[in-house]
Structures are given as structure tokens and as C-alpha cells.
Write a protein that holds these residues in place. Structure first.
Motif, PDB file in Angstrom:
ATOM      1  N   ASN A 157      60.612  70.592 -22.133  1.00 17.85           N
ATOM      2  CA  ASN A 157      59.814  70.099 -21.008  1.00 17.85           C
ATOM      3  C   ASN A 157      60.708  69.470 -19.947  1.00 17.85           C
ATOM      4  O   ASN A 157      60.347  68.477 -19.315  1.00 17.85           O
ATOM      5  N   SER A 158      61.877  70.072 -19.747  1.00 13.61           N
ATOM      6  CA  SER A 158      62.886  69.474 -18.865  1.00 13.61           C
ATOM      7  C   SER A 158      62.390  69.298 -17.431  1.00 13.61           C
ATOM      8  O   SER A 158      62.765  68.342 -16.747  1.00 13.61           O
ATOM      9  N   PHE A 159      61.544  70.197 -16.959  1.00 14.98           N
ATOM     10  CA  PHE A 159      61.053  70.120 -15.587  1.00 14.98           C
ATOM     11  C   PHE A 159      60.205  68.871 -15.362  1.00 14.98           C
ATOM     12  O   PHE A 159      60.130  68.343 -14.248  1.00 14.98           O
ATOM     13  N   ASN A 160      59.564  68.395 -16.437  1.00 13.06           N
ATOM     14  CA  ASN A 160      58.642  67.262 -16.320  1.00 13.06           C
ATOM     15  C   ASN A 160      59.281  65.917 -16.677  1.00 13.06           C
ATOM     16  O   ASN A 160      58.650  64.878 -16.491  1.00 13.06           O
ATOM     17  N   VAL A 161      60.499  65.930 -17.190  1.00 14.58           N
ATOM     18  CA  VAL A 161      61.141  64.691 -17.624  1.00 14.58           C
ATOM     19  C   VAL A 161      61.597  63.871 -16.419  1.00 14.58           C
ATOM     20  O   VAL A 161      62.244  64.391 -15.503  1.00 14.58           O
ATOM     21  N   ILE A 162      61.279  62.588 -16.420  1.00 14.16           N
ATOM     22  CA  ILE A 162      61.758  61.672 -15.387  1.00 14.16           C
ATOM     23  C   ILE A 162      63.062  61.049 -15.888  1.00 14.16           C
ATOM     24  O   ILE A 162      63.079  60.439 -16.965  1.00 14.16           O
ATOM     25  N   PRO A 163      64.160  61.189 -15.165  1.00 14.70           N
ATOM     26  CA  PRO A 163      65.451  60.659 -15.617  1.00 14.70           C
ATOM     27  C   PRO A 163      65.372  59.163 -15.903  1.00 14.70           C
ATOM     28  O   PRO A 163      64.733  58.415 -15.152  1.00 14.70           O
ATOM     29  N   PRO A 164      66.001  58.699 -16.984  1.00 14.69           N
ATOM     30  CA  PRO A 164      65.945  57.274 -17.335  1.00 14.69           C
ATOM     31  C   PRO A 164      66.743  56.419 -16.357  1.00 14.69           C
ATOM     32  O   PRO A 164      67.694  56.893 -15.733  1.00 14.69           O
ATOM     33  N   THR A 165      66.346  55.168 -16.229  1.00 11.12           N
ATOM     34  CA  THR A 165      67.068  54.227 -15.373  1.00 11.12           C
ATOM     35  C   THR A 165      67.704  53.100 -16.188  1.00 11.12           C
ATOM     36  O   THR A 165      68.254  52.163 -15.621  1.00 11.12           O
ATOM     37  N   SER A 166      67.593  53.196 -17.513  1.00 15.34           N
ATOM     38  CA  SER A 166      68.180  52.173 -18.381  1.00 15.34           C
ATOM     39  C   SER A 166      68.853  52.848 -19.569  1.00 15.34           C
ATOM     40  O   SER A 166      68.824  54.071 -19.718  1.00 15.34           O
ATOM     41  N   ARG A 167      69.438  52.027 -20.421  1.00 17.20           N
ATOM     42  CA  ARG A 167      70.166  52.561 -21.578  1.00 17.20           C
ATOM     43  C   ARG A 167      69.253  52.890 -22.759  1.00 17.20           C
ATOM     44  O   ARG A 167      69.716  53.408 -23.768  1.00 17.20           O
ATOM     45  N   ALA A 168      67.999  52.572 -22.654  1.00 11.25           N
ATOM     46  CA  ALA A 168      67.073  52.813 -23.764  1.00 11.25           C
ATOM     47  C   ALA A 168      67.019  54.305 -24.099  1.00 11.25           C
ATOM     48  O   ALA A 168      66.873  55.150 -23.221  1.00 11.25           O
ATOM     49  N   THR A 169      67.150  54.611 -25.386  1.00  5.41           N
ATOM     50  CA  THR A 169      67.178  56.014 -25.821  1.00  5.41           C
ATOM     51  C   THR A 169      66.046  56.354 -26.785  1.00  5.41           C
ATOM     52  O   THR A 169      66.008  57.462 -27.305  1.00  5.41           O
ATOM     53  N   ASN A 170      65.147  55.405 -27.039  1.00  2.00           N
ATOM     54  CA  ASN A 170      64.102  55.674 -28.033  1.00  2.00           C
ATOM     55  C   ASN A 170      62.796  56.146 -27.418  1.00  2.00           C
ATOM     56  O   ASN A 170      61.777  56.211 -28.088  1.00  2.00           O
ATOM     57  N   TYR A 171      62.809  56.482 -26.118  1.00  4.45           N
ATOM     58  CA  TYR A 171      61.589  57.006 -25.495  1.00  4.45           C
ATOM     59  C   TYR A 171      61.939  57.898 -24.316  1.00  4.45           C
ATOM     60  O   TYR A 171      63.068  57.886 -23.803  1.00  4.45           O
ATOM     61  N   VAL A 172      60.965  58.680 -23.880  1.00  9.56           N
ATOM     62  CA  VAL A 172      61.121  59.546 -22.721  1.00  9.56           C
ATOM     63  C   VAL A 172      59.812  59.522 -21.934  1.00  9.56           C
ATOM     64  O   VAL A 172      58.734  59.395 -22.508  1.00  9.56           O
ATOM     65  N   VAL A 173      59.925  59.601 -20.604  1.00  8.64           N
ATOM     66  CA  VAL A 173      58.752  59.621 -19.729  1.00  8.64           C
ATOM     67  C   VAL A 173      58.635  61.004 -19.093  1.00  8.64           C
ATOM     68  O   VAL A 173      59.612  61.526 -18.547  1.00  8.64           O
ATOM     69  N   LEU A 174      57.442  61.596 -19.170  1.00  2.42           N
ATOM     70  CA  LEU A 174      57.197  62.902 -18.565  1.00  2.42           C
ATOM     71  C   LEU A 174      56.081  62.780 -17.529  1.00  2.42           C
ATOM     72  O   LEU A 174      55.124  62.031 -17.734  1.00  2.42           O
ATOM     73  N   ARG A 175      56.222  63.524 -16.434  1.00  2.46           N
ATOM     74  CA  ARG A 175      55.214  63.511 -15.370  1.00  2.46           C
ATOM     75  C   ARG A 175      54.674  64.923 -15.171  1.00  2.46           C
ATOM     76  O   ARG A 175      55.432  65.890 -15.109  1.00  2.46           O
ATOM     77  N   TYR A 176      53.351  65.025 -15.013  1.00  3.78           N
ATOM     78  CA  TYR A 176      52.692  66.299 -14.751  1.00  3.78           C
ATOM     79  C   TYR A 176      51.856  66.149 -13.490  1.00  3.78           C
ATOM     80  O   TYR A 176      51.216  65.119 -13.282  1.00  3.78           O
ATOM     81  N   TYR A 177      51.875  67.176 -12.666  1.00  2.76           N
ATOM     82  CA  TYR A 177      51.125  67.128 -11.411  1.00  2.76           C
ATOM     83  C   TYR A 177      49.989  68.136 -11.444  1.00  2.76           C
ATOM     84  O   TYR A 177      50.180  69.286 -11.851  1.00  2.76           O
ATOM     85  N   ASP A 178      48.821  67.707 -11.032  1.00  2.00           N
ATOM     86  CA  ASP A 178      47.649  68.574 -11.041  1.00  2.00           C
ATOM     87  C   ASP A 178      47.643  69.432  -9.775  1.00  2.00           C
ATOM     88  O   ASP A 178      47.075  69.056  -8.750  1.00  2.00           O
ATOM     89  N   VAL A 179      48.306  70.574  -9.864  1.00  6.87           N
ATOM     90  CA  VAL A 179      48.395  71.470  -8.712  1.00  6.87           C
ATOM     91  C   VAL A 179      47.016  72.000  -8.327  1.00  6.87           C
ATOM     92  O   VAL A 179      46.686  72.120  -7.138  1.00  6.87           O
ATOM     93  N   LYS A 180      46.186  72.306  -9.324  1.00  8.63           N
ATOM     94  CA  LYS A 180      44.853  72.847  -9.042  1.00  8.63           C
ATOM     95  C   LYS A 180      43.990  71.825  -8.300  1.00  8.63           C
ATOM     96  O   LYS A 180      43.146  72.186  -7.483  1.00  8.63           O
ATOM     97  N   GLY A 181      44.214  70.541  -8.574  1.00  9.95           N
ATOM     98  CA  GLY A 181      43.423  69.509  -7.920  1.00  9.95           C
ATOM     99  C   GLY A 181      43.893  69.201  -6.507  1.00  9.95           C
ATOM    100  O   GLY A 181      43.150  68.629  -5.716  1.00  9.95           O
ATOM    101  N   ASP A 182      45.140  69.576  -6.181  1.00 11.31           N
ATOM    102  CA  ASP A 182      45.683  69.282  -4.853  1.00 11.31           C
ATOM    103  C   ASP A 182      46.640  70.400  -4.422  1.00 11.31           C
ATOM    104  O   ASP A 182      47.829  70.173  -4.224  1.00 11.31           O
ATOM    105  N   PRO A 183      46.143  71.639  -4.268  1.00 13.89           N
ATOM    106  CA  PRO A 183      47.032  72.771  -3.944  1.00 13.89           C
ATOM    107  C   PRO A 183      47.697  72.639  -2.580  1.00 13.89           C
ATOM    108  O   PRO A 183      48.868  72.986  -2.422  1.00 13.89           O
ATOM    109  N   GLU A 184      46.968  72.131  -1.584  1.00 16.87           N
ATOM    110  CA  GLU A 184      47.533  72.025  -0.239  1.00 16.87           C
ATOM    111  C   GLU A 184      48.638  70.979  -0.183  1.00 16.87           C
ATOM    112  O   GLU A 184      49.678  71.193   0.429  1.00 16.87           O
ATOM    113  N   GLY A 185      48.404  69.842  -0.834  1.00 16.16           N
ATOM    114  CA  GLY A 185      49.426  68.797  -0.856  1.00 16.16           C
ATOM    115  C   GLY A 185      50.674  69.252  -1.579  1.00 16.16           C
ATOM    116  O   GLY A 185      51.793  68.936  -1.166  1.00 16.16           O
TER     117      GLY A 185
END
Length: 350
Positions: free
Chosen positions: A126-154
Motif C-alpha cells: 500500500n505504498s501509494f497510501n502511506v504517509i511518510p513518518p515524521t518521527s523515529r517511531a517504528t511500531n505504526y504506520v499511517v495510511l491515507r485514502y481519498y474518495d475520488v468518486k465522492g469528489d472527482p472534479e476536485g
């Protein structure tokens, strides 16, 4: 000698039974920032989902999850759909907190479906959705998904609308925290993690929370009952809130494990009361010792319960959120209760 041991064991049991046994707070100690009045109803305990992690997923939806599911509803359910008077009370206060036009309600859901998640393979797929970390913490990862169908023009114009963004914070020790995801879409996100999970549990707990984003808020943050009001919900805010909720829902699992061990020793103690002898098999004795030790190690090392958030170290605003939520979820008190029970078990095994 045997009689002395039995008396000591029984005395410890009495102390244990009179000790606080709640795994989640039973009395709201905070004043409502909205009403400023008295004691509030207790926090709602997490919902127990009586199904396995794998079976909780809705297969065959045919949805491209990289594009994100439809946006979550940003308003609470109407009062007539709420399950209890307490729910109506929470609903009333959240509605009051979101009265301003610029306010935004972000639902937050915490799950503990397993005891380990392979973050490397999860990030790789899921590399496309991973948000790069800003700290040294290695025990978690944050992923972001965008609802393209809900906002196609934006999306075509390259303008990101936060109301169409959905976030998932995944922890190596098994917790998953979802932001801006509705109940009926949560299974789709859990399915993303399923193939990277091990130690799947027969029961999965869910805990609900909420963030009210209010740009006009005079202070940086304001606490509420089962929700927090922030001037701005940033990625670091998501990381900070996710870390406390993830630890809380996981700690509840370990508390229930220890409670099971205490129940077993209570039965043993009753047997000793009748027969005057300690009849547990040697192999089972060693297994219980190992289980007690591993539970304590998991809570301290895997959950990092007493490690301060890197983000909180660097920024006083996030430190305020982190400390407030740790107090709200009573992490220190609940760990103390767990530790007391483990010492009781260890003394009985000595």
C-alpha cells in the motif's frame, strides 16, 4: 508450611477482590467544556464484536480501495436511532459542539482484531497510501485514502478536500484506528490489514470516539465526553490520538486475559479451601507462569505504554492532547490494576 501458603494465598485473594477491577472508567470525572456542570455519565465501554477478524470482512465488494470508499457521514445518527439515554446525552453534546458552520465532525474507531501486524508487508503493498513518518517511531504506520468518486472534479484539479480523506493508523501490536470512516465502510479497511495480520482473535473489540474540528476555537484543544475539540486536525494530531486509542483498546484485551487467569486461581483457591491441598499439574503451573510474564512484557514493550510520544516531545500542543487522552482513558490506573492482578497470580504460583 502448606497451611501458611494457603492462608497467604487466601489473604491475597481477598485484597484482589476488593481492588478496583474496571478495565474502562466507570465514572466520568471531567466537567463538560460545553456546560461546565457536575459529573458526567461514564464513558461507554468498547463494543464486543463476537466474530473473528476474517469473518468480519465483507468480501466481493468489487471496490478499488486505493481510491477510498465513499465518505463517512459527518453527522451523528438522529436521537430516535440511539440505543440508550446515555447515547442521547453524548449525541446532544456532540451536536452542540458542531453547531458552527465551519465545524467538522470526524468519527474515530479503534479495533483490536489480532496480536501482530507485519507493517513492512503492509507498507509494501500500500505504498501509494502511506504517509511518510515524521518521527523515529517504528511500531505504526499511517495510511491515507481519498474518495475520488465522492469528489472527482476536485481530484482532477489537484485540490484535496479533507472531508473526503480517510485515515488508517495501524500498529504492529495489533490495533487499528480509523478516522473519518463510517461503520458500514470500516470492514473494507480492516480487510486491507487482514492479510498482514497474525494471532487473529475470536473476539474483536471496537471503541468509538470523535474529533470535532473547530477553526474558531480560542484555545488549542478542548476536552469533551467521548470526543475532543481541536482547532485543526493535522496528521500529527491523527498520530497522537491514534496512539492513545490504539494502546487503550489493546490494554483492554490484556486486562481480560489476566482476569481469566485470576478467575482460574479463584477456582483453585476454592478447591484448596475444601481439600487443603494444591492440586494443579506442574506443566499447567509453568504455562500460567509463562502466560503471566508474557502478558506483562507485551503491555510494557509492545504497546510502549510508558514511552512518551515523539510528537508530544517536540510540540507542547500535541503533548497536551496526548496527556489529556491518557488521563481520559486512565491508561496508568488500568495498568496498575493489571499489574496488581499479575502479582497476585505470581505469588500464588511461588
Amino acid at each position: 508450611m502448606e497451611l501458611c501458603r494457603i492462608r497467604t494465598f487466601q489473604k491475597s485473594l481477598v485484597l484482589l477482590l476488593h481492588a478496583p477491577s474496571r478495565s474502562f472508567r466507570t465514572l466520568g470525572r471531567l466537567r463538560s467544556p460545553l456546560t461546565g456542570s457536575g459529573l458526567l455519565p461514564p464513558r461507554r465501554p468498547p463494543l464486543l464484536l463476537l466474530r473473528s477478524f476474517a469473518s468480519s470482512i465483507t468480501p466481493g465488494t468489487g471496490r478499488d480501495l486505493d481510491l477510498g470508499p465513499p465518505p463517512a457521514p459527518l453527522a451523528p445518527p438522529p436521537p430516535d436511532e440511539l440505543a440508550s439515554d446515555d447515547d442521547a446525552y453524548y449525541h446532544e453534546h456532540i451536536l452542540e459542539a458542531t453547531q458552527e458552520d465551519k465545524s467538522r465532525l470526524v468519527p474515530v474507531k479503534a479495533y483490536f482484531p489480532c496480536t501482530s501486524i507485519n507493517l513492512k508487508s503492509l507498507q509494501s503493498q500500500n505504498s501509494f497510501n502511506v504517509i511518510p513518518p515524521t518521527s523515529r517511531a517504528t511500531n505504526y504506520v499511517v495510511l491515507r485514502y481519498y474518495d475520488v468518486k465522492g469528489d472527482p472534479e476536485g481530484f482532477k484539479a489537484g485540490i484535496i478536500d479533507e472531508s473526503h480523506c480517510h485515515y488508517m493508523v495501524v500498529f504492529q501490536y495489533g490495533s487499528i484506528v480509523l478516522f473519518n470512516v463510517s461503520d458500514h465502510e470500516a470492514d473494507g479497511y480492516l480487510k486491507i490489514v487482514e492479510k498482514h495480520a497474525s494471532g487473529l482473535l475470536p473476539e474483536m473489540r471496537k471503541d468509538d470516539y470523535a474529533v470535532v474540528e473547530k477553526p474558531t476555537l480560542e484555545t488549542w484543544m478542548q476536552g469533551g465526553l467521548d470526543f475532543i475539540i481541536l482547532r485543526d486536525l493535522s496528521i500529527d494530531g491523527i498520530r497522537t490520538i491514534g496512539s492513545v486509542l490504539g494502546q487503550s483498546i489493546a490494554l483492554d484485551y490484556y486486562i481480560r486475559q489476566v482476569d481469566g487467569m485470576v478467575d482460574e486461581f479463584t477456582d483453585i483457591n476454592r478447591g484448596m479451601e475444601k481439600t487443603g491441598t494444591f492440586t494443579m499439574e506442574r506443566k499447567k503451573l509453568f504455562q500460567l507462569v509463562g502466560k503471566a510474564n508474557s502478558n506483562l512484557a507485551d503491555v510494557i514493550l509492545k504497546l510502549g505504554l510508558f514511552e512518551r510520544s515523539d510528537i508530544a516531545w517536540k510540540n507542547a500542543n500535541y503533548a497536551q492532547i496526548w496527556e489529556y487522552l491518557r488521563d481520559e482513558y486512565e491508561l496508568t490506573q488500568r495498568f496498575g490494576n493489571l499489574d496488581f492482578k499479575l502479582k497476585f497470580v505470581e505469588m500464588g504460583l511461588a
